[in-house]
Design a protein around this motif. Structure first.
Motif, PDB file in Angstrom:
ATOM      1  N   ARG A  83      70.308  15.277  26.302  1.00 61.13           N
ATOM      2  CA  ARG A  83      70.789  16.628  26.593  1.00 61.13           C
ATOM      3  C   ARG A  83      71.106  16.707  28.068  1.00 61.13           C
ATOM      4  N   ALA A  84      71.969  17.646  28.420  1.00 64.99           N
ATOM      5  CA  ALA A  84      72.313  17.855  29.822  1.00 64.99           C
ATOM      6  C   ALA A  84      72.758  19.305  29.989  1.00 64.99           C
ATOM      7  N   SER A  85      72.342  19.902  31.097  1.00 66.89           N
ATOM      8  CA  SER A  85      72.766  21.273  31.363  1.00 66.89           C
ATOM      9  C   SER A  85      72.597  21.601  32.835  1.00 66.89           C
ATOM     10  N   ALA A  86      73.276  22.647  33.236  1.00 64.42           N
ATOM     11  CA  ALA A  86      73.026  23.266  34.533  1.00 64.42           C
ATOM     12  C   ALA A  86      72.299  24.567  34.221  1.00 64.42           C
ATOM     13  N   ASN A  87      71.181  24.795  34.879  1.00 66.15           N
ATOM     14  CA  ASN A  87      70.372  25.986  34.623  1.00 66.15           C
ATOM     15  C   ASN A  87      70.340  26.866  35.862  1.00 66.15           C
ATOM     16  N   LEU A  88      70.546  28.144  35.644  1.00 67.77           N
ATOM     17  CA  LEU A  88      70.567  29.127  36.719  1.00 67.77           C
ATOM     18  C   LEU A  88      69.481  30.152  36.426  1.00 67.77           C
ATOM     19  N   THR A  89      68.526  30.273  37.352  1.00 64.54           N
ATOM     20  CA  THR A  89      67.442  31.233  37.182  1.00 64.54           C
ATOM     21  C   THR A  89      67.337  32.107  38.421  1.00 64.54           C
ATOM     22  N   PHE A  90      66.659  33.221  38.254  1.00 62.90           N
ATOM     23  CA  PHE A  90      66.480  34.198  39.321  1.00 62.90           C
ATOM     24  C   PHE A  90      64.992  34.489  39.493  1.00 62.90           C
ATOM     25  N   PRO A  91      64.632  35.224  40.551  1.00 63.14           N
ATOM     26  CA  PRO A  91      63.223  35.604  40.710  1.00 63.14           C
ATOM     27  C   PRO A  91      62.713  36.328  39.458  1.00 63.14           C
ATOM     28  N   GLN A  92      61.513  35.962  39.043  1.00 67.92           N
ATOM     29  CA  GLN A  92      60.859  36.606  37.905  1.00 67.92           C
ATOM     30  C   GLN A  92      59.370  36.690  38.189  1.00 67.92           C
ATOM     31  N   SER A  93      58.706  37.543  37.442  1.00 68.74           N
ATOM     32  CA  SER A  93      57.262  37.680  37.586  1.00 68.74           C
ATOM     33  C   SER A  93      56.635  37.559  36.203  1.00 68.74           C
ATOM     34  N   PRO A  94      55.612  36.733  36.042  1.00 72.10           N
ATOM     35  CA  PRO A  94      55.071  35.815  37.031  1.00 72.10           C
ATOM     36  C   PRO A  94      56.096  34.743  37.380  1.00 72.10           C
ATOM     37  N   SER A  95      55.901  34.133  38.527  1.00 74.37           N
ATOM     38  CA  SER A  95      56.925  33.212  39.029  1.00 74.37           C
ATOM     39  C   SER A  95      56.974  31.884  38.273  1.00 74.37           C
ATOM     40  N   ARG A  96      55.872  31.484  37.677  1.00 75.43           N
ATOM     41  CA  ARG A  96      55.875  30.205  36.954  1.00 75.43           C
ATOM     42  C   ARG A  96      56.201  30.427  35.485  1.00 75.43           C
ATOM     43  N   GLY A  97      57.108  29.608  34.978  1.00 78.32           N
ATOM     44  CA  GLY A  97      57.493  29.663  33.574  1.00 78.32           C
ATOM     45  C   GLY A  97      56.507  28.919  32.688  1.00 78.32           C
ATOM     46  N   ALA A  98      56.862  28.788  31.442  1.00 73.65           N
ATOM     47  CA  ALA A  98      56.001  28.149  30.449  1.00 73.65           C
ATOM     48  C   ALA A  98      55.881  26.648  30.706  1.00 73.65           C
ATOM     49  N   ILE A  99      54.695  26.132  30.521  1.00 71.31           N
ATOM     50  CA  ILE A  99      54.456  24.686  30.598  1.00 71.31           C
ATOM     51  C   ILE A  99      54.994  24.082  29.299  1.00 71.31           C
ATOM     52  N   HIS A 100      55.806  23.021  29.452  1.00 70.14           N
ATOM     53  CA  HIS A 100      56.458  22.442  28.280  1.00 70.14           C
ATOM     54  C   HIS A 100      56.867  20.997  28.533  1.00 70.14           C
ATOM     55  N   VAL A 101      57.251  20.307  27.478  1.00 71.11           N
ATOM     56  CA  VAL A 101      57.951  19.024  27.558  1.00 71.11           C
ATOM     57  C   VAL A 101      59.289  19.237  26.869  1.00 71.11           C
ATOM     58  N   ASP A 102      60.301  18.497  27.291  1.00 76.70           N
ATOM     59  CA  ASP A 102      61.640  18.742  26.772  1.00 76.70           C
ATOM     60  C   ASP A 102      61.874  18.164  25.382  1.00 76.70           C
ATOM     61  N   HIS A 103      61.200  17.090  25.029  1.00 77.89           N
ATOM     62  CA  HIS A 103      61.326  16.481  23.705  1.00 77.89           C
ATOM     63  C   HIS A 103      59.940  16.018  23.265  1.00 77.89           C
ATOM     64  N   PRO A 104      59.676  15.991  21.964  1.00 71.40           N
ATOM     65  CA  PRO A 104      58.355  15.571  21.496  1.00 71.40           C
ATOM     66  C   PRO A 104      58.128  14.058  21.534  1.00 71.40           C
ATOM     67  N   PHE A 105      59.154  13.296  21.852  1.00 70.82           N
ATOM     68  CA  PHE A 105      59.074  11.836  21.889  1.00 70.82           C
ATOM     69  C   PHE A 105      59.260  11.355  23.323  1.00 70.82           C
ATOM     70  N   ASP A 106      58.963  10.082  23.582  1.00 67.47           N
ATOM     71  CA  ASP A 106      59.095   9.527  24.927  1.00 67.47           C
ATOM     72  C   ASP A 106      60.542   9.630  25.400  1.00 67.47           C
ATOM     73  N   HIS A 107      60.703  10.047  26.636  1.00 67.21           N
ATOM     74  CA  HIS A 107      62.023  10.181  27.246  1.00 67.21           C
ATOM     75  C   HIS A 107      61.851  10.233  28.759  1.00 67.21           C
ATOM     76  N   LYS A 108      62.954  10.198  29.451  1.00 68.96           N
ATOM     77  CA  LYS A 108      62.965  10.370  30.902  1.00 68.96           C
ATOM     78  C   LYS A 108      63.810  11.589  31.223  1.00 68.96           C
ATOM     79  N   GLN A 109      63.606  12.095  32.425  1.00 61.98           N
ATOM     80  CA  GLN A 109      64.307  13.305  32.834  1.00 61.98           C
ATOM     81  C   GLN A 109      64.678  13.206  34.299  1.00 61.98           C
ATOM     82  N   ILE A 110      65.891  13.620  34.599  1.00 62.22           N
ATOM     83  CA  ILE A 110      66.334  13.743  35.993  1.00 62.22           C
ATOM     84  C   ILE A 110      66.694  15.194  36.235  1.00 62.22           C
ATOM     85  N   ILE A 111      66.180  15.731  37.321  1.00 57.71           N
ATOM     86  CA  ILE A 111      66.568  17.060  37.788  1.00 57.71           C
ATOM     87  C   ILE A 111      67.222  16.875  39.148  1.00 57.71           C
ATOM     88  N   ILE A 112      68.394  17.466  39.304  1.00 51.79           N
ATOM     89  CA  ILE A 112      69.088  17.479  40.591  1.00 51.79           C
ATOM     90  C   ILE A 112      69.136  18.936  41.034  1.00 51.79           C
TER      91      ILE A 112
END
Length: 166
Positions: A83-112
């Motif tokens: 998967r690939a996307s550009a994500n745009l977020t703004f200030p929110q409260s609480p500031s930290r989002g949900a703890i998660h993993v992107d896929h249930p299987f082994d994978h790698k992730q790059i964030i730029i």
């Protein structure tokens, strides 16, 4: 493996990404739920759909060319993008989002990161923060399947490009 780089992107790559995703003509679409376990509002420009790996934006090719070079430089194999996307977020409260993993299987992730402000927190299997990575323009973060969460910026927008892969 958690790797953070501040000088890995070439200046022309940063310019390509910023020109693609930080302009008034790039379409972002409203999503309710930044992850499957929350209902936070965000905006996304999907490059490759996670369900069927369909490429949904011509901007995908610029991103994958850059990510492929980054992987070679980091000595990481990139067999297949998931998967690939550009994500745009703004200030929110609480500031930290949900703890998660992107896929249930082994994978790698790059964030730029394309903007300053906010962060990514990475967690151990007991949901304790083990690494805090500040969002800094042109910073590259790479990690294996790992619990993580967005930390929203205090001001302005936070824009990232994220690619998950095998």
């Amino acid at each position: 493996m958690i790797q953070v780089y501040d000088n890995l992107l070439k200046p022309e790559e940063t310019m390509i990404l910023c020109n693609n995703f930080l302009n008034k003509d790039c379409p972002y679409y409203l999503r309710i739920g930044q992850t499957i376990v929350d209902d936070r509002v965000n905006f996304t420009h999907t490059l490759q759909d996670r369900r069927d790996q369909e490429i949904t934006s011509d901007k995908y090719y610029d991103v994958i060319k850059i990510v492929t070079r980054l992987c070679k430089t980091m000595n990481i194999k990139l067999k297949k993008t998931l998967r690939a996307s550009a994500n745009l977020t703004f200030p929110q409260s609480p500031s930290r989002g949900a703890i998660h993993v992107d896929h249930p299987f082994d994978h790698k992730q790059i964030i730029i990161y394309l903007t300053d402000g906010g962060a990514t927190h990475i967690f151990n299997d007991k949901n304790k923060v083990i690494k805090k990575i500040a969002s800094k323009k042109a910073r590259v973060l790479c990690f294996d399947k790992q619990s993580h969460a967005v930390v929203h910026p205090k001001k302005h927008a936070r824009v990232i490009v994220v690619v998950t892969f095998l």
